[in-house]
Design an enzyme around this catalytic site. Structure first.
Site, PDB file in Angstrom:
ATOM      1  N   LYS A  50      -0.024 101.368  39.908  1.00 10.38           N
ATOM      2  CA  LYS A  50       0.497 101.421  38.539  1.00 10.38           C
ATOM      3  C   LYS A  50       1.251 100.137  38.212  1.00 10.38           C
ATOM      4  CE  LYS A  50       4.329 102.877  36.747  1.00 10.38           C
ATOM      5  NZ  LYS A  50       4.502 101.909  35.651  1.00 10.38           N
ATOM      6  N   GLU A  53      10.410  96.873  48.045  1.00  5.87           N
ATOM      7  CA  GLU A  53      10.740  95.464  47.785  1.00  5.87           C
ATOM      8  C   GLU A  53      11.619  95.469  46.551  1.00  5.87           C
ATOM      9  OE1 GLU A  53       9.744  92.997  49.635  1.00  5.87           O
ATOM     10  OE2 GLU A  53       8.102  93.851  50.792  1.00  5.87           O
ATOM     11  N   CYS A  60      12.687  88.080  41.641  1.00  7.22           N
ATOM     12  CA  CYS A  60      13.529  88.868  42.550  1.00  7.22           C
ATOM     13  C   CYS A  60      14.299  87.964  43.504  1.00  7.22           C
ATOM     14  CB  CYS A  60      12.675  89.853  43.322  1.00  7.22           C
ATOM     15  SG  CYS A  60      11.290  89.054  44.139  1.00  7.22           S
ATOM     16  N   GLU A 116      22.522  91.569  40.004  1.00  7.70           N
ATOM     17  CA  GLU A 116      21.301  90.858  39.619  1.00  7.70           C
ATOM     18  C   GLU A 116      21.204  90.829  38.097  1.00  7.70           C
ATOM     19  OE1 GLU A 116      17.497  92.894  40.258  1.00  7.70           O
ATOM     20  OE2 GLU A 116      16.739  91.044  41.136  1.00  7.70           O
TER      21      GLU A 116
HETATM   22  P1  NAD Z   1      11.905  98.780  37.631  1.00 10.17           P
HETATM   23  O1  NAD Z   1      12.430  99.325  38.893  1.00 10.17           O
HETATM   24  O2  NAD Z   1      12.535  99.215  36.375  1.00 10.17           O
HETATM   25  O3  NAD Z   1      10.358  99.123  37.490  1.00 10.17           O
HETATM   26  C1  NAD Z   1       9.429  98.794  38.467  1.00 10.17           C
HETATM   27  C2  NAD Z   1       8.259  99.745  38.366  1.00 10.17           C
HETATM   28  O4  NAD Z   1       8.691 101.059  38.676  1.00 10.17           O
HETATM   29  C3  NAD Z   1       7.614  99.821  36.999  1.00 10.17           C
HETATM   30  O5  NAD Z   1       6.223  99.930  37.165  1.00 10.17           O
HETATM   31  C4  NAD Z   1       8.178 101.111  36.430  1.00 10.17           C
HETATM   32  O6  NAD Z   1       7.336 101.718  35.485  1.00 10.17           O
HETATM   33  C5  NAD Z   1       8.293 101.964  37.659  1.00 10.17           C
HETATM   34  N1  NAD Z   1       9.292 103.030  37.600  1.00 10.17           N
HETATM   35  C6  NAD Z   1      10.416 103.099  36.831  1.00 10.17           C
HETATM   36  N2  NAD Z   1      11.066 104.256  37.074  1.00 10.17           N
HETATM   37  C7  NAD Z   1      10.357 104.913  38.026  1.00 10.17           C
HETATM   38  C8  NAD Z   1      10.523 106.155  38.711  1.00 10.17           C
HETATM   39  N3  NAD Z   1      11.565 106.950  38.481  1.00 10.17           N
HETATM   40  N4  NAD Z   1       9.602 106.506  39.611  1.00 10.17           N
HETATM   41  C9  NAD Z   1       8.560 105.704  39.895  1.00 10.17           C
HETATM   42  N5  NAD Z   1       8.333 104.537  39.267  1.00 10.17           N
HETATM   43  C10 NAD Z   1       9.228 104.142  38.352  1.00 10.17           C
HETATM   44  O7  NAD Z   1      11.924  97.219  37.804  1.00 10.17           O
HETATM   45  P2  NAD Z   1      11.469  96.112  36.767  1.00 10.17           P
HETATM   46  O8  NAD Z   1      12.548  95.991  35.757  1.00 10.17           O
HETATM   47  O9  NAD Z   1      10.080  96.360  36.314  1.00 10.17           O
HETATM   48  O10 NAD Z   1      11.412  94.840  37.712  1.00 10.17           O
HETATM   49  C11 NAD Z   1      12.496  94.101  37.994  1.00 10.17           C
HETATM   50  C12 NAD Z   1      13.031  94.423  39.375  1.00 10.17           C
HETATM   51  O11 NAD Z   1      12.021  94.223  40.368  1.00 10.17           O
HETATM   52  C13 NAD Z   1      14.136  93.491  39.755  1.00 10.17           C
HETATM   53  O12 NAD Z   1      15.190  94.199  40.328  1.00 10.17           O
HETATM   54  C14 NAD Z   1      13.491  92.577  40.787  1.00 10.17           C
HETATM   55  O13 NAD Z   1      14.396  91.982  41.668  1.00 10.17           O
HETATM   56  C15 NAD Z   1      12.538  93.483  41.457  1.00 10.17           C
HETATM   57  N6  NAD Z   1      11.463  92.747  42.151  1.00 10.17           N
HETATM   58  C16 NAD Z   1      11.456  92.703  43.507  1.00 10.17           C
HETATM   59  C17 NAD Z   1      10.478  91.986  44.174  1.00 10.17           C
HETATM   60  C18 NAD Z   1      10.462  91.928  45.682  1.00 10.17           C
HETATM   61  O14 NAD Z   1       9.448  91.519  46.246  1.00 10.17           O
HETATM   62  N7  NAD Z   1      11.522  92.292  46.364  1.00 10.17           N
HETATM   63  C19 NAD Z   1       9.492  91.331  43.453  1.00 10.17           C
HETATM   64  C20 NAD Z   1       9.523  91.393  42.075  1.00 10.17           C
HETATM   65  C21 NAD Z   1      10.518  92.114  41.432  1.00 10.17           C
END
Ligand code: NAD
Length: 813
Positions: free
Chosen positions: A193, A265, A299, A396
């Site tokens: 997804k 991650e 990230c 962050e």
């Molecule tokens: P997010 O956690 O809001 O969303 C990530 C994904 O999770 C989206 O697809 C979202 O639809 C889904 N999601 C949201 N709520 C959910 C739930 N309750 N159950 C299952 N899925 C759910 O994050 P974001 O705002 O999309 O991305 C930014 C974050 O991602 C930042 O914190 C960043 O640091 C992190 N990130 C980490 C890495 C890594 O490799 N460590 C890489 C890229 C981004």
């Protein structure tokens, strides 16, 4: 009209926009409306709900994608399940050809993918074209190689099964590649997804897969967090998630006790450390790449600048001058440094953080540059003068905002760098290789770039320490997220988790009244035996339980055969403190070389063997097993100690063959303090099978021995005492297993928790670990043959005892 001279003076770039024609044609072909990609078909159920995806640079509607319900999510999972049988049995060399074909076709559709990525996400085309898409192809090539080699190089492993994968919006294609390539290489099938803001390139990728892969191997469903939650609760065998720590925590709790494998991650607040002897101009360019790459929505963004005090003023001056020359604007313009923020909500969050920074006392600097009138653009921003504890320094921001601090000594730099709950990445700048590598080894992060930043490659793993999550993507280490040992069934624990919010009595314990004494006499003697209660073992000393309670130990006939201390919270806290001190003290256990640790493990084996008969007798007495069986257990324990004495200097890591000109080294670092709860079967062997790999790899441990048969463990501390094991490396607390576990798993200074008690306990350990996202390894009360070398020792144990740090060091002029 400008003269040539004027143009030369201003050196303004003219606009150089990339054409959107091919992308628009592709979107139009789909009537700008997409269903779900299941079984290589586009599914559009009647009455389905859709949501819009806009271009953040100009707010134009790009397309609509579907918001499915649980039923459709289950259908996607069922398709993956149906495909798993044949895909997992497809020879690796055949799977390699599929991955290779995907890589080739990603390259053939390079431009289309890059332009669509920039339109949907807002990132500069320079980045999507030169970084995101090439890395996507690179990952499929790299893992095509591992598919080819799986049968020979990972012959003790099998695929995990059906994987649910959830990714964020900042690198939609790259995150997809990091997830899909290793998963299908190892024979898994999956449902992925993408994030709700950026679903379109995943759908274009689906179309590429449609012509290549068998149906059901890769399924792609769109939707927001509700779809993600539905995927997590569906019948999947593993969840691989990239996103915020906040959602990662929810998923840890949601999957607790289910036996679903999990990799997370998560977020970061990565330090960018500049020493006084660094090439300051090079480091300024590094900062630009570290924090303004992808508008800071990275990230591992170097979002905390930490500069040595005596060069700080000069450095900040140079940085501000550089910021004045940054170009923010149309992402499709090839000469743009920074594009648009992904969505209005994210823009508002970033802006709010900047206001918070100012209210926390920061001095705000934004260059005097022009932003386009329309679109979600934000100026590169620098906040100086903040306290290290300020929220803007700790949290962050996920936008183009850099905070800056200063330090005086290298030790202070490391301390500031580690002053965070995250541990994803770090960048260290110094022309002194000793200093730079020393800092790199001391900073707690999964990736450290020396005199460079934001380097990625398929051959190197990426992932976090602490609240940045666990698991690695990329490299050989990334494969272990998608395989299980061959002997192991998918865990399906026999325990139903309580409804959310239900109060639980798990881990509650009221000390029992100890049995009244009955004096023991040695055989053939009138004299009573000396009354002896095994103590706990904390910080290298035998200690009485804090609560002054003891617990009876019964033999198989139900008779009292001894008493052990009934430990409480305070005992656990003392043990963790001792373990923590032993880990950090100079030179801490982790800092000793493997040769020294192996000598100590051999010494433990030698001393145990010298008391072989005594331990055999104790096991017979406690368990009622035959002498032969007890003898086999003690012999296997001695052998196990030899195994980990062997591994103590042979699992340090390896050189990764990345595309960097220089060296990328993967170091297998210890986790830190590991809490270990031992199984009841094989009271001595179970204890040592867990303790030995942990300490061999430089961890210090708090052991909770079998509650039923604790006496082998309490006898064992005498062996430790005579084997040169430094105080605090192994600590033993006896008592009520789950009561002690609860305190241990909730402790902030415990970095990893291993639990081989009940299925219920496994659930609580996973659930409670979410508080500080500690890594866990639980047994779910499923059978494991501790006597066998296949199940009781080896790579699985070493993998759990370590976390990989990749250090990138470029070489050359
Ligand atoms: P997010 O956690 O809001 O969303 C990530 C994904 O999770 C989206 O697809 C979202 O639809 C889904 N999601 C949201 N709520 C959910 C739930 N309750 N159950 C299952 N899925 C759910 O994050 P974001 O705002 O999309 O991305 C930014 C974050 O991602 C930042 O914190 C960043 O640091 C992190 N990130 C980490 C890495 C890594 O490799 N460590 C890489 C890229 C981004």
């Amino acid at each position: 009209m400008s003269t040539l001279l004027e143009l030369f003076k201003t050196m303004e770039y003219g606009p150089a926009p990339e054409s959107t024609a091919a992308v628009n044609a592709w979107l139009d072909e789909h009537n700008r409306k997409f269903g779900l990609f299941i079984n290589n078909e586009w599914i559009t159920p009647k009455g389905a709900k859709y949501f819009a995806s806009h271009n953040p640079a100009n707010d134009e509607l790009l397309a609509e994608t579907m918001q499915p319900g649980q039923k459709e999510v289950n259908a996607a999972v069922a398709a993956a399940r149906a495909a798993f049988g044949s895909w997992s049995k497809t020879p690796g060399a055949v799977r390699a050809r599929y991955l290779y074909a995907i890589a080739r076709n990603v390259q053939k559709h390079h431009r289309l993918l890059a332009v669509l990525e920039s339109m949907d996400n807002g990132k500069p085309i320079r980045e999507s074209r030169d970084i995101d898409v090439p890395l996507l192809a690179r990952h499929f090539y790299y893992y095509a190689g591992w598919a080819q080699l799986m049968e020979t190089e990972l012959r003790d492993y099998q695929p995990v099964g059906v994987v649910g994968q959830i990714i964020p919006w900042n690198f939609p294609l790259l995150m997809l590649g990091w997830k899909i390539a290793p998963a299908i290489a190892m024979g898994n099938t999956l449902v992925l997804k993408p994030a709700e803001f950026t679903p379109l390139t995943a759908l274009l990728f689906a179309e590429i897969c449609q012509g290549i892969l068998p149906p059901g191997v890769v399924n792609i469903i769109t939707g927001d967090g509700r779809t993600g939650a539905a995927l997590v609760s569906a019948d999947v065998d593993k969840i691989a998630f990239t996103g915020s720590t906040e959602v990662g925590r929810i998923l840890r709790r949601q999957t607790a006790g289910s036996g679903k494998k999990l990799s997370l991650e998560l977020g970061g607040k990565s330090p960018f450390v500049v020493f006084e002897d660094a090439d300051l101009d090079g480091a300024v360019e590094g900062v630009v790449d570290a924090i303004w790459f992808n508008q800071g929505q990275v990230c591992c963004a170097g979002s905390r600048l930490i500069v040595q005090e005596n060069v700080a003023q000069k450095f900040i001056h140079k940085l501000k001058a550089r910021m004045e020359h940054m170009r923010v604007g149309d992402p499709l313009d090839k000469a743009i440094d920074m594009g648009a923020i992904v969505d209005q909500s994210q823009w508002d969050t970033v802006d709010q953080w900047v206001k918070t920074g100012v209210s926390e006392g920061a001095e705000l600097f934004q260059p005097d540059i022009k932003l386009p009138e329309k679109g979600l653009f934000y100026k590169p921003t620098l906040l100086t003068g903040l306290d290290p504890a300020a929220a803007t320094v700790q949290e962050e921001i996920f936008g183009p905002v850099l905070v800056s601090l200063t330090f005086r000594t290298p030790a202070e730099a490391v301390e500031l760098a580690n002053n965070t709950r995250y541990g994803l990445a770090a960048s260290v700048w110094s022309d002194n290789v000793n200093l730079a590598l020393d800092a790199a080894s001391k900073i707690k992060a999964g990736t450290v770039w020396v005199n460079c930043t934001n380097q990625f490659d398929g051959a190197s793993g990426f992932g976090g320490y602490r609240e940045s999550g666990f698991g690695r993507e990329g490299g050989k280490e990334g494969l272990f997220e998608y395989v299980r040992p061959k002997w192991m069934e998918r865990p399906r624990p026999d325990f139903t988790p309580p409804a959310e919010g239900t109060k639980s009595a798990w881990g509650e314990h009221i000390p029992a009244r100890p049995p009244m004494p009955s004096i023991q006499r040695s055989n053939g003697s009138d004299k009573p035996q000396v009354d002896r209660t095994p103590k706990m073992y904390i910080g290298g000393k035998q200690v009485r339980p804090d609560g002054n309670y003891t617990m009876a130990v019964l033999n198989p006939k139900g008779e009292v055969m001894g008493q052990v201390g009934d430990g409480n919270r305070k005992d656990i806290r003392d043990a963790v403190e001792a373990a923590h001190a032993a880990h950090l003290s100079k030179p801490g256990w982790a800092m000793r070389h493997g040769y020294n640790r192996s000598q100590i493990l051999y010494f433990i084996a030698e001393n145990l063997d010298a008391r072989n008969a005594e331990f055999v007798e104790r096991i017979v007495e406690m368990t009622g097993r035959t002498k032969k069986s007890a003898q086999a257990e003690v012999d296997a324990t001695v052998e196990r100690l030899f195994t980990y004495a062997a591994w103590a200097d042979k699992y340090g890591g390896e050189v990764q063959e990345t595309t960097l000109r220089g060296i990328t080294v993967a170091v297998n670092e210890p986790m830190g303090v590991v809490g270990i709860v031992c199984p009841d079967e094989y009271p001595l062997l179970g204890f040592v099978s867990l303790m030995a790999p942990a300490i061999a790899r430089g961890n210090t441990v708090v052991m909770i021995p079998s509650q039923k048969h604790p006496l082998s463990a309490t006898d064992f501390y005498q062996v430790l005492d005579t084997s040169d094991v430094p105080g605090g490396v192994v600590n033993i607390v006896t008592g009520d297993r789950d009561h002690l576990t609860k305190t241990l798993v909730q402790h902030e200074d415990v970095d990893s928790m291993w639990y081989f008690g009940s299925a219920e306990g496994s659930y609580y350990v996973e659930y409670e670990s979410a508080a500080n996202m500690k890594r866990t390894w639980v047994g779910y009360r499923l059978p494991r043959d501790w006597m066998s070398r296949e199940q009781g020792e080896g790579h699985e144990f070493l993998h759990e005892a370590t976390q990989v740090k990749n250090i990138w060091v470029p070489t050359g002029e």
